[in-house]
Design a protein around this motif. Sequence first.
Motif, mmCIF file in Angstrom:
data_model
loop_
_atom_site.group_PDB
_atom_site.id
_atom_site.type_symbol
_atom_site.label_atom_id
_atom_site.label_comp_id
_atom_site.label_asym_id
_atom_site.label_seq_id
_atom_site.Cartn_x
_atom_site.Cartn_y
_atom_site.Cartn_z
ATOM 1 N N GLU A 2 0.863 -1.166 0.045
ATOM 2 C CA GLU A 2 -0.188 0.183 0.009
ATOM 3 C C GLU A 2 0.892 1.224 0.163
ATOM 4 O OE1 GLU A 2 -3.218 -0.069 -0.345
ATOM 5 O OE2 GLU A 2 -3.423 -2.197 -0.159
ATOM 6 N N PRO A 3 0.481 2.249 -0.884
ATOM 7 C CA PRO A 3 1.262 3.495 -0.909
ATOM 8 C C PRO A 3 1.065 4.313 0.107
ATOM 9 C CG PRO A 3 -0.467 3.561 -2.586
ATOM 10 C CD PRO A 3 -0.393 2.222 -1.903
ATOM 11 N N ILE A 4 0.954 4.029 1.609
ATOM 12 C CA ILE A 4 0.578 4.685 2.522
ATOM 13 C C ILE A 4 1.552 4.390 3.671
ATOM 14 C CG2 ILE A 4 -1.229 5.312 4.296
ATOM 15 C CD1 ILE A 4 -3.134 4.217 2.309
ATOM 16 N N ARG A 5 2.199 5.476 4.187
ATOM 17 C CA ARG A 5 3.155 5.181 5.387
ATOM 18 C C ARG A 5 2.268 5.088 6.837
ATOM 19 N NH1 ARG A 5 8.141 9.460 4.588
ATOM 20 N NH2 ARG A 5 8.745 8.783 2.474
ATOM 21 N N VAL A 6 2.583 4.111 7.277
ATOM 22 C CA VAL A 6 2.059 3.942 8.592
ATOM 23 C C VAL A 6 3.023 4.206 9.794
ATOM 24 C CG1 VAL A 6 0.699 2.363 10.227
ATOM 25 C CG2 VAL A 6 0.403 2.204 7.688
ATOM 26 N N VAL A 7 2.965 5.560 10.456
ATOM 27 C CA VAL A 7 4.047 5.733 11.480
ATOM 28 C C VAL A 7 3.548 5.239 12.744
ATOM 29 C CG1 VAL A 7 5.082 7.639 12.358
ATOM 30 C CG2 VAL A 7 4.349 7.873 9.914
ATOM 31 N N ALA A 8 4.634 4.469 13.321
ATOM 32 C CA ALA A 8 4.335 3.508 14.557
ATOM 33 C C ALA A 8 5.165 4.458 15.741
ATOM 34 C CB ALA A 8 5.242 2.382 14.852
ATOM 35 N N THR A 9 4.107 5.111 16.568
ATOM 36 C CA THR A 9 4.694 5.943 17.640
ATOM 37 C C THR A 9 4.421 5.240 19.043
ATOM 38 O OG1 THR A 9 2.502 7.203 17.770
ATOM 39 C CG2 THR A 9 4.107 8.089 16.195
ATOM 40 N N GLU A 10 3.688 4.305 19.167
ATOM 41 C CA GLU A 10 3.401 3.477 20.493
ATOM 42 C C GLU A 10 4.624 2.944 21.012
ATOM 43 O OE1 GLU A 10 2.309 0.362 17.192
ATOM 44 O OE2 GLU A 10 2.285 2.528 17.587
ATOM 45 N N LEU A 11 4.644 2.951 22.039
ATOM 46 C CA LEU A 11 5.778 2.299 23.135
ATOM 47 C C LEU A 11 5.826 0.864 22.752
ATOM 48 C CD1 LEU A 11 5.358 4.020 26.480
ATOM 49 C CD2 LEU A 11 6.917 4.963 24.654
ATOM 50 N N CYS A 12 6.946 0.230 22.818
ATOM 51 C CA CYS A 12 7.202 -1.030 22.500
ATOM 52 C C CYS A 12 6.938 -1.936 23.673
ATOM 53 C CB CYS A 12 8.557 -1.284 21.998
ATOM 54 S SG CYS A 12 8.797 -3.090 21.575
ATOM 55 N N ARG A 13 5.780 -2.333 24.167
ATOM 56 C CA ARG A 13 5.813 -3.336 25.538
ATOM 57 C C ARG A 13 5.475 -4.790 25.392
ATOM 58 N NH1 ARG A 13 2.073 1.320 26.191
ATOM 59 N NH2 ARG A 13 3.044 2.786 28.070
ATOM 60 N N HIS A 14 5.410 -5.020 24.172
ATOM 61 C CA HIS A 14 5.408 -6.515 23.767
ATOM 62 C C HIS A 14 6.134 -6.908 22.559
ATOM 63 C CE1 HIS A 14 2.042 -6.677 26.654
ATOM 64 N NE2 HIS A 14 1.332 -5.823 25.906
ATOM 65 N N PRO A 15 7.683 -6.908 22.885
ATOM 66 C CA PRO A 15 8.334 -7.089 21.434
ATOM 67 C C PRO A 15 8.600 -8.439 21.096
ATOM 68 C CG PRO A 15 9.661 -6.966 23.686
ATOM 69 C CD PRO A 15 8.060 -6.596 24.223
ATOM 70 N N GLY A 16 9.039 -8.383 19.949
ATOM 71 C CA GLY A 16 9.146 -9.825 19.281
ATOM 72 C C GLY A 16 8.789 -9.646 17.869
ATOM 73 N N PRO A 17 8.536 -10.829 16.980
ATOM 74 C CA PRO A 17 8.426 -10.580 15.467
ATOM 75 C C PRO A 17 7.047 -10.043 15.449
ATOM 76 C CG PRO A 17 8.530 -13.025 16.092
ATOM 77 C CD PRO A 17 9.066 -12.203 17.482
ATOM 78 N N PRO A 18 6.611 -9.781 14.132
ATOM 79 C CA PRO A 18 5.212 -9.395 13.908
ATOM 80 C C PRO A 18 4.308 -10.409 14.193
ATOM 81 C CG PRO A 18 6.889 -8.555 12.331
ATOM 82 C CD PRO A 18 7.357 -9.725 12.888
#
Length: 361
Positions: free
Chosen positions: A125-141
């Motif tokens: 998709e030609p849309i940027r999804v900017v991730a700003t939330e804190l990383c509380r549950h790290p790991g692969p997608p």
Amino acid sequence: MGRGLWVVGRGLWVVGCGLRALGFALWALSSELRAQSPEPSSLRVVVTAVAAFPLENAVVSLDSIRSERFTNSRGEAVFPDVAPGSTVVRVRRIGYLPKDTTVEIVAGTATTVSLALDRVAIALEPIRVVATELCRHPGPPKDDNDIALIAAFAQLRINAAQYLTLAETYPFNYLMRNYHGFQRRDSTVTVTNVDSAAISGVPQWKYAPGAVISRQREGRRGQSLFLHLPTVEVFADPAFIASHCFHNGGVTQMDTAAYFRIDFVAAEKIRTPDIEGSIYLDTETLQVRRSVVRLSRLPAIRGLTRMEVTTLFSEVLPSIPLIRNVSSRQVFDVRRATYPVLFEEQRLVRVHFLKGMPGDP
């Protein structure tokens, strides 16, 4: 004012005046251990794409002898001494879906197996999804609804695995030319030093959460911290994945090309400086072409407000991207620093393979 970059793309001194490249001694890796059989057998693996087009530089591995080979220009990888019995053949290549198959090796015979790989199809998709939330549950997608991110992340790991296979099977070094300098308050730029360094392609540092700054020293001109920087192989390290959250950054247009951007954020629980930023995969080949990293938390360097390092990659062989350019910028509060910006540029001069190249007999 210490200056120094140790390993290209892997470490630098965060200081009040710049960086200096230092070379590492190269090492030769031990030869592969091959399983011996009373009656010599061999296995030839032929890897192709659509319409039987041979795939060069695909990585072929055999479970039975824990050995890996790159395919040559004909798409072939030959294993001359394979013990009789069943073995799993695994094939990986950037831009294609992985494929595994079980082959029965007969004593005293030459076995050939052909495997056709399918291209990876990612709906972008030609849309940027900017991730700003804190990383509380790290790991692969983990979002099953984001198929594009999961597919791109799998290709990122193949990029990393292929780089490691190259470095371990065909040791090489880079010759880099380094430019160091600063920018004054009036925006004029001064290059203070130009030098060159031979850098080993074998990874010299292993990531650990919150341990990207490995040493500290005090000098008469102030404090210096040594910062390790990640390159392709680090992005697929299990410890790195377990310590970061990954997000879909959408498609980004740069330099007339389109890139799928994977954003990564350091886990909130890491209280010491770590790294975060973005990785860019070519939408056509799914090869890593660029990474931009910065510190998740700033170290105690007086006046330092931001630090960012951009690494560019280009193909030296088909499907094998290596570092082409590293650009570091340290930005300081103009009220507390003589030079608001310190910089280093590293440019690839040549790559030298020490014991042959992929595709050699």
